[in-house]
Design an enzyme around this catalytic site. Structure first.
Site, PDB file in Angstrom:
ATOM      1  N   ASP A 162      10.575 -12.971 -28.434  1.00 14.18           N
ATOM      2  CA  ASP A 162       8.907 -12.705 -28.714  1.00 14.18           C
ATOM      3  C   ASP A 162       8.483 -11.669 -27.730  1.00 14.18           C
ATOM      4  OD1 ASP A 162       8.403 -14.711 -30.559  1.00 14.18           O
ATOM      5  OD2 ASP A 162       8.170 -16.482 -29.108  1.00 14.18           O
ATOM      6  N   TYR A 220       3.228 -19.829 -32.975  1.00 18.05           N
ATOM      7  CA  TYR A 220       3.202 -20.412 -31.808  1.00 18.05           C
ATOM      8  C   TYR A 220       2.002 -19.778 -31.075  1.00 18.05           C
ATOM      9  CZ  TYR A 220       6.962 -23.864 -31.512  1.00 18.05           C
ATOM     10  OH  TYR A 220       7.826 -25.040 -31.911  1.00 18.05           O
TER      11      TYR A 220
HETATM   12 CU   LIG Z   1       8.928 -25.283 -30.523  1.00 14.53          CU
END
Ligand SMILES: [Cu+2]
Length: 476
Positions: A162, A220
């Protein structure tokens, strides 16, 4: 790294690409409801001479929760330099999960409602108890490796770095008072290349001082807190919320699923795919100055032979100072150990070495992929929970500088193979907190916050408990 501008440029491509329009049509979807995202392709042993990215598309329509409505079965590969689609395959049609039940916005919920919470008010009648004064600790989150455990055609490459592939700066959220941080928080702006500055960091007092940043990494949302306690302890936590990355499926009931599975059925036609989160912190702790050593406080059971009492055994601490990098590569499941700590050469008045210790929490997952698997090669440092290196200004990001399509040739594990001396020098501790995420129905349609973290705690740093002697609140 993939920058925002080039991702935006390739994201327009499918909407002008006839085979994709046909795929959308074939599935009975309205093109105006379709949105696409870019996904780093990783590296799987192939020769690469182009900067490629894959795309997956989703359906919005009656919901904003597009991540719960993936269009499955299509592979789109784009060349980011040429800004063109170079590979396209529509392999299989799988139903797009329904919009019903995916709404998470409070304003759109329908009765029957759950219980109503009572208001909470945070006040500081005498104003803030802190001022900003330069850096306290040089430390930061340096990588977040999130590999998914589905080896199928449209999913095998989903093994995100990420920070190295996308970066957190460009995706930092502007924080809102009363929602992201308490009303008494103070905010600081962040500035990034190619991005406008906005409040990205807040500082607030909740008995302790909390410094918070929030980043949206695709589906997320990560909430990073550094909590500075009056005891001198620093608690670091990485909270995860947002939505799962789901795969569309024909299944509508868990009992239909037999054999080797890659996820949990979290809603009809919706599988929450198994994956990991490995958050690696770069901690350049200078405990009473830059020259520190790393010490393992091992616990050893000793048989109480020759004792005059009936006791048969006890445990004691056998400390071991790491001389070189190899002495300080530690797997999370190694032990038993009281702690690790960084100590300076300075001593307390009582003669104990001044130090800070690292206390592990429950988030101690280590990588389970096989060592020859490509994503694991690119993040092989996740096989160990802790590494110590001598400070080097170019060693900032554990998966290397050029992470997109990397081969694992420039990363923390490679640097550490030099096995440099780490005794009485400026050292960096790389600590990875890890979670194997097996999704459950509660993670749908939006996940409740799950925190993972660890603590840096004074270890003979003060002459006694530093909290003793501080004035209770409200006393003068
Ligand atoms: Cu997760």
């Amino acid at each position: 790294m993939l920058n925002v501008e080039e991702q935006v440029a390739v994201l327009a491509l499918p909407f002008k690409y006839a085979p994709f329009l046909e795929s959308v049509n074939k599935r009975g979807l309205a093109l105006r409801d379709v949105v696409c995202g870019t996904f780093a392709i990783g590296w799987f042993g192939e020769k690469q001479d182009k900067r490629l990215v894959k795309m997956q598309c989703f359906v919005t329509g009656e919901t904003v929760n597009l991540y719960m409505r993936p269009i499955e079965g299509i592979t789109i590969v784009a060349d980011m330099e040429a800004v063109e689609i170079v590979e396209y395959e529509d392999r299989v049609v799988i139903p797009v999960p329904a919009a019903a039940g995916t709404e998470y916005r409070a304003s759109r919920q329908l009765p029957p409602y759950g219980p109503r919470g009572k208001p909470v008010v945070v006040t500081q009648p005498e104003g803030k108890g802190f001022t900003f004064e330069g850096n306290v600790v040089r430390g930061y989150l340096s990588e977040l490796f999130v590999p998914y455990m589905d080896p199928s055609e449209e999913w095998y490459f989903k093994t995100y770095f990420d920070i190295g592939e996308y970066g957190f700066g460009p995706y930092s959220s502007s924080l809102k008072a009363g929602i992201d941080c308490p009303h008494n928080a103070e905010y600081m702006d962040g500035y990034y290349a190619n991005g406008a500055g906005s409040p990205f960091c807040c500082v607030t007092e909740e008995v302790s001082l909390v410094v918070r940043t929030v980043a949206n990494s695709g589906n997320y949302d990560y909430v990073f807190d550094w909590e500075f306690k009056t005891s001198g302890s620093i608690k670091l936590s990485a909270g995860r919320t947002g939505t799962l990355e789901v795969r569309a499926t024909d299944y509508t009931n868990a009992e239909q699923m037999i054999g080797d599975q890659h996820g949990t059925l979290v809603a009809p036609n919706t599988i929450g795919v198994f994956h990991d989160h490995f958050a690696t912190y770069h901690l350049d702790l200078d405990v009473d100055g830059p020259e520190n050593s790393f010490v393992k406080a091992n616990l050893r059971t000793v048989r109480a032979e020759g004792c005059t009492t009936p006791r048969k055994s006890y445990w004691t601490v056998v400390s071991e100072t790491a001389k070189t990098e190899a002495d300080a590569r530690i797997a999370h499941n190694e032990g038993p150990r009281a702690s690790f700590f960084c100590e300076s050469r300075r001593k307390t008045r009582l003669g104990n070495a001044v130090g800070y210790r690292l206390i592990r929490s429950g988030a101690a997952a280590t990588a389970l992929m096989s060592e020859e698997d490509y994503p694991q090669k690119r993040a092989d440092y996740t096989k160990k929970g802790l590494w110590v290196t001598p400070y080097h200004k170019s060693e900032k990001w554990p998966s290397g500088v050029y992470v997109d399509m990397s081969h694992g040739e420039d990363n923390l594990a490679v640097w550490s193979m030099r096995n440099r001396s780490i005794e009485n020098t400026d050292i960096v501790v790389w600590y990875t907190i890890g979670v194997h995420h097996v999704p459950s129905q509660e993670d749908f349609p939006l996940m409740p916050m799950l925190n993972m973290g660890f603590e840096l705690r004074p270890y003979n740093f003060f002459e006694h408990n530093p909290v003793i002697g501080t004035q209770p609140f409200g006393k003068h």
